[in-house]
Design a protein around this motif. Structure first.
Motif, PDB file in Angstrom:
ATOM      1  N   ILE A  95     -60.646 -37.397  51.166  1.00 58.20           N
ATOM      2  CA  ILE A  95     -61.622 -38.419  51.557  1.00 58.20           C
ATOM      3  C   ILE A  95     -61.380 -38.781  53.019  1.00 58.20           C
ATOM      4  O   ILE A  95     -60.275 -39.175  53.389  1.00 58.20           O
TER       5      ILE A  95
ATOM      6  N   CYS B 216     -68.383 -42.038  47.656  1.00 60.38           N
ATOM      7  CA  CYS B 216     -68.192 -41.789  49.089  1.00 60.38           C
ATOM      8  C   CYS B 216     -69.436 -42.185  49.891  1.00 60.38           C
ATOM      9  O   CYS B 216     -69.334 -42.792  50.969  1.00 60.38           O
TER      10      CYS B 216
ATOM     11  N   TYR C 203     -66.283 -36.351  52.117  1.00 59.56           N
ATOM     12  CA  TYR C 203     -65.242 -35.788  51.244  1.00 59.56           C
ATOM     13  C   TYR C 203     -65.300 -34.269  51.230  1.00 59.56           C
ATOM     14  O   TYR C 203     -66.326 -33.667  51.556  1.00 59.56           O
TER      15      TYR C 203
END
Length: 390
Positions: A189, A282, A289
């Motif tokens: 991430i 995300c 990511y």
């Protein structure tokens, strides 16, 4: 032919073999010492034995009459575990331990080979004794690629796993799925680093990682039928360099396990569901990511007809009441054989609380009730004769 008596006569040798392997554990594709012991033992029996797939061994027993070919497999590798048992046969290799029973598997199959080699006249066909390296990291696929199922072509396969969650004196033989498929996943991430006193100027990937770990639990508890087991487990979280710095990224890793046909392409679509959670979280928090899946094992699927034969042998040996059901999401690369030929993978119990052999597999105090090894040998011998003398 009194098989039980023959096994009893070799019991001291059986235990000595197991303890020797246990004292000298070797990790996957490092099983050079074990390979030499196995190779010599099999050649001394007069079998055609050779090295295969770096540290593996394959030996062929040809029966006196033509027939099918049965593959019987034992895995060889140990684990990177420091043993905590105080026993005379404690591991001599620091940081390495047979904490999964593979030492017993090798010993049982060697002794079974010794007994079966004396009864070629009762064998219609062939037996391939396969000693496979690197089971803990899916080594079976390399043996298949190297041709272990050919020359002669294998018609069926069997294997035993000694199992501490099952009590000594009991055997588990079940048709259908018995061990889970596994994918390893890793997720990175990417956020925006900065000072922890000014979080508004950062995009904190740690918060996002926490949301993903919690959010992923919805897949296995709310999105997939409870009758089609799925496990998503996060085992590694790496991030940051100091307590007052919001990091640029977080790295997550874990396993996705399931117990149904079709695996990631089944109706349940476990990979797709997990990535959908990751992507959504995300996007919500403004991070990006990267996500990768690495297949490790398929589901171990036992053939109905062959399993029925093995189950009958087990019932005759330990009594029908001691043939118990058992299914686990633990992975096993014997699945590389089960997807190619009719196969049966079954468990022999070695758990005994009074003897201290009830610790789980991969535990530093793992050990086995050695009295159960003879049961495994007898099962190997009887299963081979049942399959090949018809």
């Amino acid at each position: 032919m009194d098989i039980k008596k023959q096994v009893e006569n070799l019991n001291d040798e059986l235990i000595a073999l197991r303890r020797d392997f246990h004292m000298h554990p070797e990790l996957g594709f490092e099983e050079y010492r074990s390979q030499e012991i196995v190779l010599k033992y099999l050649k001394d029996l007069g079998l055609k034995a050779e090295k295969m797939t770096k540290t593996g061994v394959v030996a062929l027993l040809e029966g006196d009459k033509p027939g099918k070919t049965l593959l019987m497999r034992a895995d060889m590798d140990a684990l990177p575990v420091t043993e905590e048992n105080d026993v005379p046969y404690k591991s001599k290799n620091e940081g390495k331990m047979h904490a999964c029973g593979h030492d017993g598997h090798m010993a049982m199959l060697l002794v079974a080979a010794k007994i079966l080699s004396k009864h070629k006249d009762k064998i219609h066909g062939n037996i391939k004794f396969v000693f496979q390296p690197n089971e803990e990291d899916a080594g079976a696929v390399f043996m298949v690629e190297d041709g272990v199922l050919e020359n002669p072509k294998v018609d069926a396969a069997t294997a035993i796993h000694l199992w501490t969650p099952i009590e000594s004196g009991k055997i588990s033989v079940s048709e259908g799925p018995v061990m889970g498929a596994m994918d390893v996943f890793d997720i990175t991430i990417h956020g925006k680093g900065g000072h922890t006193a000014m979080p508004q100027e950062t995009i904190d990937p740690v918060i996002v990682a926490a949301q993903i770990i919690m959010g992923a639990q919805v897949v296995q508890t709310k999105q997939i039928n409870a009758l089609t087991p799925t496990l998503i487990t996060f085992a590694k979280v790496n991030s940051g360099t100091a307590s007052n710095i919001v990091p640029e990224k977080v790295e997550l890793a874990g396993t996705l396990r399931y117990l149904y046909k079709g695996g990631p392409d089944s109706i349940e679509r476990p990979r797709e569901r997990l990535e959908k959670i990751v992507k959504g979280i995300c996007e919500t928090f403004g991070t990006t990511y990267e996500m990768n899946f690495t297949p490790s094992n398929f589901t171990v699927e036992n053939d109905k007809e062959l399993t029925g034969k093995i189950k009958k042998i087990a019932a005759d040996l330990v009594g029908n009441e001691n043939v118990v059901p058992y299914v686990t999401l633990a992975g096993e690369d014997f699945s590389e054989f089960t997807k190619e030929v009719p196969s049966t993978f079954y468990f022999v119990g070695v758990g005994n609380k009074e003897k201290g052999t009830d610790y789980p597999h991969h535990h530093p105090k793992f050990d086995m009730d050695e009295d159960a090894l003879a049961t495994g040998v007898e099962m190997h011998v009887k299963a081979a004769l049942e399959y090949l003398n018809k």
